[in-house]
Design an enzyme around this catalytic site. Structure first.
Site, PDB file in Angstrom:
ATOM      1  N   ARG A 179      -2.332   5.190   7.158  1.00  0.00           N
ATOM      2  CA  ARG A 179      -2.647   3.970   7.714  1.00  0.00           C
ATOM      3  C   ARG A 179      -2.484   4.179   9.068  1.00  0.00           C
ATOM      4  NH1 ARG A 179      -0.857  -2.013   5.553  1.00  0.00           N
ATOM      5  NH2 ARG A 179      -2.456  -1.460   4.253  1.00  0.00           N
ATOM      6  N   THR A 215       0.705  -1.022  -0.063  1.00  0.00           N
ATOM      7  CA  THR A 215       0.057   0.102   0.028  1.00  0.00           C
ATOM      8  C   THR A 215       0.568   1.113   0.055  1.00  0.00           C
ATOM      9  OG1 THR A 215      -1.790  -1.240   1.074  1.00  0.00           O
ATOM     10  CG2 THR A 215      -2.012   1.194   1.188  1.00  0.00           C
ATOM     11  N   LYS A 232       6.037  10.815  21.022  1.00  0.00           N
ATOM     12  CA  LYS A 232       6.194  11.638  21.933  1.00  0.00           C
ATOM     13  C   LYS A 232       4.522  12.126  22.609  1.00  0.00           C
ATOM     14  CE  LYS A 232       9.931  14.071  19.685  1.00  0.00           C
ATOM     15  NZ  LYS A 232      10.264  15.394  19.043  1.00  0.00           N
ATOM     16  N   HIS A 277     -10.539  -0.675   3.992  1.00  0.00           N
ATOM     17  CA  HIS A 277      -9.147  -0.279   3.463  1.00  0.00           C
ATOM     18  C   HIS A 277      -9.678  -0.152   1.708  1.00  0.00           C
ATOM     19  CE1 HIS A 277      -5.531  -0.579   1.891  1.00  0.00           C
ATOM     20  NE2 HIS A 277      -4.932  -1.844   2.250  1.00  0.00           N
TER      21      HIS A 277
HETATM   22  C1  NCD Z   1      -3.973  -5.867   3.523  1.00  0.00           C
HETATM   23  C2  NCD Z   1      -3.986  -4.950   4.744  1.00  0.00           C
HETATM   24  O1  NCD Z   1      -3.003  -4.346   5.126  1.00  0.00           O
HETATM   25  O2  NCD Z   1      -5.124  -4.888   5.183  1.00  0.00           O
HETATM   26  N1  NCD Z   1      -2.662  -5.632   2.873  1.00  0.00           N
HETATM   27  C3  NCD Z   1      -2.691  -4.636   1.825  1.00  0.00           C
HETATM   28  O3  NCD Z   1      -2.806  -3.706   2.148  1.00  0.00           O
HETATM   29  N2  NCD Z   1      -2.591  -5.205   0.664  1.00  0.00           N
HETATM   30  C4  NCD Z   1      -4.154  -7.346   4.012  1.00  0.00           C
HETATM   31  C5  NCD Z   1      -3.468  -8.010   4.956  1.00  0.00           C
HETATM   32  O4  NCD Z   1      -2.400  -7.179   5.641  1.00  0.00           O
HETATM   33  O5  NCD Z   1      -3.706  -9.306   5.126  1.00  0.00           O
END
Ligand code: NCD
Length: 305
Positions: free
Chosen positions: A101, A52, A80, A129
């Site tokens: 994220r 990502t 911090k 996501h």
């Molecule tokens: C996924 C996530 O981060 O949710 N990965 C991703 O972004 N391709 C799936 C996972 O971590 O299993």
């Protein structure tokens, strides 16, 4: 100013527009190489990521823009005690758009309320996501030529797997999509997906632990990893982690044109031998992720070819 926090923030027409743009980028790469010149993307990753984060960064570079950010909470002032709100107000002074994220569900939504630049949710805890889902939709469209009239089987950790929640929400927009949900009892889809999407929209769906039967029906099989980091205890993870493994034996039950997807990272749930099967599309999915993120960055920044 638009943010992308949940896949439902986009209309079906907008998703179609993003898929069309991504397909055009794939055909005409050079035409897009300077559209974001002078623009900056910040990637704020409070949780681990390979695809990502790097696909967002590669996407911005390929659009002629540049990139800044951090790849773990330890490397930022979060360590911090700074709040997410203060972090995004700060980063908004340096960047034109932010991909974030975070391990806490709702953190990107909270950030968007006080941000001066568009926020993209790049995964919030076990919740959602949306950009993985755009990647999945582009891949399904390219492999199948449609997003309606199909049976989608989702297998693995349907409880904590945020990509699963966003994909079910998105596929529920299209006509005649049937869902088969394959998981251990403890890892079934959360109630809000069951009630607010599957039941509310009166979709056709069923739950099973029989992968072989489901494979015979599925047009798309979406495999997922058991999300170790969201478990309260290691013993439960160890007990459940290998519940469903797709191997070449199981592939014999699949249709000749079943598309096998996985958001990756893979742990054990797909045998590496399956990678050679032409139905395995998860590495094509990785590649598509960059192109749809290019289209999304352009949309949110309001730039065109
Ligand atoms: C996924 C996530 O981060 O949710 N990965 C991703 O972004 N391709 C799936 C996972 O971590 O299993």
């Amino acid at each position: 100013m638009r943010h992308l926090i949940d896949i439902k923030d986009l209309s079906v027409e907008e998703i179609k527009g993003l898929i069309d743009t991504a397909n055009d980028i794939i055909e005409n790469r050079a035409a897009y190489s300077e559209v974001c010149k002078g623009k900056k993307l910040a990637t704020l990753f409070f949780e681990p990521s390979t695809r990502t984060r790097l696909s967002f960064e590669a996407a911005m570079w390929e659009l002629g823009g540049s990139v800044l950010g951090f790849s773990s909470a330890d490397a930022s002032s979060t360590s911090k005690g700074e709040s997410v709100t203060d972090t995004v107000r700060t980063v908004g002074c340096y960047a034109d758009i932010i991909a974030m994220r975070h391990p806490k569900e709702g953190a990107p939504l909270l950030a968007s309320l006080s941000s001066t630049v568009p926020i993209i949710n790049a995964g919030d805890g076990g919740h959602s996501h949306p950009t993985q889902t755009l990647t999945d939709l582009l891949t399904i469209m390219r492999e199948k030529g449609r997003l309606d009239n199909m049976t989608v089987a989702l297998c693995g950790d349907l409880k904590f797997g945020r990509t699963v929640h966003s994909l079910i929400s998105a596929m529920s927009f299209y006509d005649n999509v049937k869902f088969i949900l394959i998981s251990p009892e403890e890892l079934k889809v959360p109630n809000y997906i069951r009630q607010d999407v599957l039941e509310k929209k009166n979709l056709e769906w069923y739950e099973t632990d029989n992968m072989e039967n489901a494979l015979g029906e599925a047009d798309v099989l979406y495999m997922t990893r058991v999300q170790r980091e969201r478990f309260f205890n290691e013993a439960d993870y160890l007990r459940l982690k290998d519940s469903f493994i797709l191997d070449t034996e199981k592939m014999k039950y699949a249709k000749p044109d079943t598309t096998i997807l996985h958001p990756l990272p893979r742990v054990n749930e797909i045998s590496v031998k399956v990678d050679e099967d032409p139905r395995a599309c998860y590495f094509k999915q990785v590649e598509n992720g960059k192109f749809i993120r290019m289209a999304l960055i352009m949309m949110l920044l309001g730039v065109t070819k």
